[in-house]
Design an enzyme around this catalytic site. Structure first.
Site, PDB file in Angstrom:
ATOM      1  N   ASN A  82       7.182   5.732  -5.129  1.00 26.02           N
ATOM      2  CA  ASN A  82       5.832   6.136  -4.738  1.00 26.02           C
ATOM      3  C   ASN A  82       5.150   5.132  -3.814  1.00 26.02           C
ATOM      4  O   ASN A  82       3.925   5.079  -3.748  1.00 26.02           O
ATOM      5  CB  ASN A  82       4.966   6.377  -5.978  1.00 26.02           C
ATOM      6  CG  ASN A  82       5.593   7.384  -6.916  1.00 26.02           C
ATOM      7  OD1 ASN A  82       5.936   7.045  -8.036  1.00 26.02           O
ATOM      8  ND2 ASN A  82       5.779   8.612  -6.476  1.00 26.02           N
TER       9      ASN A  82
ATOM     10  N   VAL B  49       0.681   2.475  -1.105  1.00 26.59           N
ATOM     11  CA  VAL B  49       0.891   3.085  -2.419  1.00 26.59           C
ATOM     12  C   VAL B  49       0.448   4.549  -2.385  1.00 26.59           C
ATOM     13  O   VAL B  49      -0.646   4.864  -1.912  1.00 26.59           O
ATOM     14  CB  VAL B  49       0.093   2.325  -3.507  1.00 26.59           C
ATOM     15  CG1 VAL B  49       0.246   2.996  -4.865  1.00 26.59           C
ATOM     16  CG2 VAL B  49       0.544   0.868  -3.565  1.00 26.59           C
ATOM     17  N   CYS B  50       1.292   5.418  -2.915  1.00 22.21           N
ATOM     18  CA  CYS B  50       0.992   6.838  -3.044  1.00 22.21           C
ATOM     19  C   CYS B  50       0.657   7.107  -4.515  1.00 22.21           C
ATOM     20  O   CYS B  50       1.541   7.097  -5.371  1.00 22.21           O
ATOM     21  CB  CYS B  50       2.207   7.663  -2.605  1.00 22.21           C
ATOM     22  SG  CYS B  50       1.983   9.439  -2.780  1.00 22.21           S
ATOM     23  N   LEU B  51      -0.641   7.277  -4.792  1.00 17.26           N
ATOM     24  CA  LEU B  51      -1.119   7.465  -6.159  1.00 17.26           C
ATOM     25  C   LEU B  51      -2.333   8.391  -6.096  1.00 17.26           C
ATOM     26  O   LEU B  51      -3.216   8.194  -5.259  1.00 17.26           O
ATOM     27  CB  LEU B  51      -1.503   6.098  -6.745  1.00 17.26           C
ATOM     28  CG  LEU B  51      -1.990   6.028  -8.185  1.00 17.26           C
ATOM     29  CD1 LEU B  51      -0.909   6.486  -9.159  1.00 17.26           C
ATOM     30  CD2 LEU B  51      -2.423   4.604  -8.525  1.00 17.26           C
TER      31      LEU B  51
END
Length: 162
Positions: A88, A95-97
């Site tokens: 992620n 950051v992919c969140l």
């Protein structure tokens, strides 16, 4: 002072009084321009410890948080170093969140502490529904042994860097 700068100054004061053990979050120093060397509240330098008893444990990971003057209406951009190995995290380190996405779960009430704890949790609990980087995603899905080996190797490279 803008709303963003007031909020960030307040969050920094609260962080200094009470923050999770092993975490670091502070204003970065401006790198160029007339404010070179002065603290920049729109950019933070952070360190996130891996959770104990996980592959990520016993290491601390550097992360930058970049805010715009639209904060807290818009979330910060959080980045590990380029090439960080995680399903992620984009190759750029971003950051992919969901809580960092204004079209998903971002809310202006989310604090820096909550963001950093969320990223710490993401390290050991990747979201396969939101892949950001091919190799870690494929290994996580198809070859856990190799995935775990690469995570441990990365963790080893971040040990004792604090």
């Amino acid at each position: 002072m803008s709303v963003a700068r007031k909020r960030l100054t307040q969050e920094r004061a609260e962080w200094r009084k009470d923050h999770p053990h092993g975490f670091v979050a502070k204003f970065a120093r401006a790198e160029e321009g007339e404010n070179k060397g002065q603290q920049d509240c729109l950019k933070w330098e952070c360190r996130i410890p891996g959770k104990k008893d996980t592959l990520w444990g016993d290491a601390t990971y550097p992360l930058t948080m970049e805010f715009t003057d639209e904060y807290p209406g818009k979330p910060p951009k959080c980045k590990f170093p380029q090439g960080f190995f995680h399903p992620n995290v984009y190759p750029s380190g971003t950051v992919c969140l969901s809580i960092l996405n204004e079209d998903e779960d971002w809310k202006p009430s989310i604090t820096i502490k909550q963001v950093l704890l969320g990223i710490q949790d993401l390290l050991d609990n990747p979201n396969p529904q939101s892949p950001a980087q091919g190799e870690p995603y494929m290994l996580y899905q198809q070859n856990k042994e190799e995935y775990n080996r690469k995570v441990k190797e990365q963790a080893d490279s971040y040990r004792n860097q604090s």
